[in-house]
Design an enzyme around this catalytic site. Structure first.
Site, PDB file in Angstrom:
ATOM      1  N   ARG A   1       0.737  -1.036   0.011  1.00 48.88           N
ATOM      2  CA  ARG A   1      -0.108   0.081   0.069  1.00 48.88           C
ATOM      3  C   ARG A   1       0.908   1.382   0.127  1.00 48.88           C
ATOM      4  NH1 ARG A   1      -2.941  -3.415   3.820  1.00 48.88           N
ATOM      5  NH2 ARG A   1      -2.088  -2.211   5.350  1.00 48.88           N
TER       6      ARG A   1
ATOM      7  N   LYS B   1     -12.020  14.740   5.065  1.00 47.71           N
ATOM      8  CA  LYS B   1     -13.001  14.340   4.027  1.00 47.71           C
ATOM      9  C   LYS B   1     -13.970  13.491   4.864  1.00 47.71           C
ATOM     10  CE  LYS B   1     -13.991  10.495   1.115  1.00 47.71           C
ATOM     11  NZ  LYS B   1     -13.568   9.603   0.249  1.00 47.71           N
TER      12      LYS B   1
ATOM     13  N   LYS C   1     -18.036  18.170  -2.258  1.00 48.83           N
ATOM     14  CA  LYS C   1     -17.788  17.217  -3.193  1.00 48.83           C
ATOM     15  C   LYS C   1     -19.009  16.446  -3.641  1.00 48.83           C
ATOM     16  CE  LYS C   1     -14.911  12.917  -3.476  1.00 48.83           C
ATOM     17  NZ  LYS C   1     -13.552  12.622  -3.286  1.00 48.83           N
TER      18      LYS C   1
HETATM   19  P1  13P Z   1     -14.413   7.874  -6.807  1.00 45.58           P
HETATM   20  O1  13P Z   1     -13.853   9.170  -7.646  1.00 45.58           O
HETATM   21  O2  13P Z   1     -13.831   6.661  -7.096  1.00 45.58           O
HETATM   22  O3  13P Z   1     -16.037   7.981  -6.571  1.00 45.58           O
HETATM   23  O4  13P Z   1     -13.822   8.207  -5.321  1.00 45.58           O
HETATM   24  C1  13P Z   1     -13.865   9.467  -4.662  1.00 45.58           C
HETATM   25  C2  13P Z   1     -14.007   9.482  -3.246  1.00 45.58           C
HETATM   26  O5  13P Z   1     -13.378   9.925  -2.646  1.00 45.58           O
HETATM   27  C3  13P Z   1     -15.496   8.617  -2.908  1.00 45.58           C
HETATM   28  O6  13P Z   1     -15.373   9.084  -1.430  1.00 45.58           O
END
Ligand code: 13P
Length: 340
Positions: free
Chosen positions: A46, A136, A219
């Site tokens: 990882r 996030k 987002k």
């Molecule tokens: P994806 O762009 O693969 O959907 O992932 C973005 C992400 O951080 C989802 O929480």
């Protein structure tokens, strides 16, 4: 709360022609991705994979920030430089996923709620010391027969707002991610209806919790038909519906919007972003915060082989560059044919 600093970081995350790499797959999710390329998921594989991405030469031209997982934020390059330091040196803002994933919601079959508020203030203080400047939290809304319910939307929006307030108190910019999933057989119209309801609730709760909008990045999902829907909407329709939905609900004070890719193919996610930016006259930057749509080709090119690192980095940089163009409405699908 240092509002000036929050706004500065948030604007840097959506700076012109740049976007965010979501590399915050949990240990369980990255194992699934590694299984597909037949690489054993260990702390070292990882680490090596993330180093390949973060150290890709020149990627910082298009990548403004990287979302890491707890383990990754504590890891270093082979040469011993902490990832957060490497990114900071390259002018890339280090970020951290702080939610603890989703759990089934009691009494609401088929719906989930995101965990992770307990002890969050303490964890944010530690993450700030480790170099994270944004965070996030992902709320997940599924569309199906009878779902989502009001209770699910309201509860997830409330959690997002409480998370965002805690982040700002710790001088960390919250990425507010309410994801309406594209699994399922729903139409684009149904996705728009649900996304409208979710965004309306999220901004209502952010306001109620006095979250400083200039210091967040939203987002969202794009407004798109479910993957099992027979009626395929064209890319222009996706772009129009998504912009219409955002204009209705996202105050112009919000620093910027960085989409998730959610299961779209790499070129699809890039084309949709480009078409939205071509619509023009938008009050916020529209950029990307892609996981799969930045990593898929690079991951399979790498396949755990040290000799393939340079090739995989070229694939990653190609996607980052094309999405950087799309974030300015300057992408051309013909560029897909160019060698990485
Ligand atoms: P994806 O762009 O693969 O959907 O992932 C973005 C992400 O951080 C989802 O929480």
């Amino acid at each position: 709360m240092n509002r000036t600093e929050l706004a500065r970081i948030a604007h840097a995350m959506v700076a012109k022609g740049r976007g965010i790499l979501a590399a915050d797959e949990s240990t369980g999710t990255i194992k699934k991705r590694f299984d597909k390329i037949k690489v054993e998921s260990t702390e070292e594989t990882r680490r090596a994979y993330r180093e390949m991405l973060f150290a890709a030469p020149g990627a910082a031209e298009y990548i403004s920030g990287v979302i890491m997982y707890d383990e990754t934020l504590r890891q270093s390059t082979k040469g011993g430089e902490r990832f957060a330091d490497l990114l900071g040196r390259l002018g890339v803002v280090p970020g951290i996923k702080v939610d603890a994933g989703t759990k089934s919601m009691p009494n609401f079959p088929g719906e989930v709620i995101t965990e992770g508020l307990d002890g969050l203030a303490g964890r944010l203080a530690e993450y700030h010391k480790l170099g994270a400047r944004f965070a996030k939290w992902r709320a997940v809304i599924d569309i199906g027969a009878g779902i989502p319910t009001r209770t699910c939307i309201e509860t997830n929006a409330e959690l997002l707002a409480r998370y965002a307030a805690l982040c700002q108190e710790a001088e960390i910019v919250p990425i507010v991610e309410p994801e309406v999933l594209m699994d399922g057989s729903h139409t684009l119209e149904r996705c728009e209806e649900v996304t409208n309801a979710v965004l309306a609730e999220v901004f209502q709760r952010l306001d109620a919790h006095r979250v400083y909008l200039e210091g967040i990045v939203l987002k969202p999902n794009m407004v798109i038909a479910g993957q099992k829907c027979a009626e395929r909407a064209g890319p222009a329709q996706v772009a129009e519906a998504t912009v219409r939905c955002l204009k209705r609900h996202v105050p112009s004070a919000v620093a910027g919007i960085a989409f998730l890719s959610g299961g779209q193919s790499e070129p699809e996610a890039t084309l949709h972003l480009d078409l939205m930016n071509r619509i023009g006259s938008l009050p916020w930057a529209l950029s990307f915060s892609y996981g799969r749509a930045l990593q898929s080709t690079a991951l399979s090119s790498w396949s755990g082989v040290a000799a393939q690192v340079a090739g995989a980095q070229r694939e990653f940089i190609k996607r980052a560059r094309l999405n950087g163009l799309a974030a300015q409405g300057k992408y051309d699908p013909a560029l897909e044919k160019q060698a990485a």
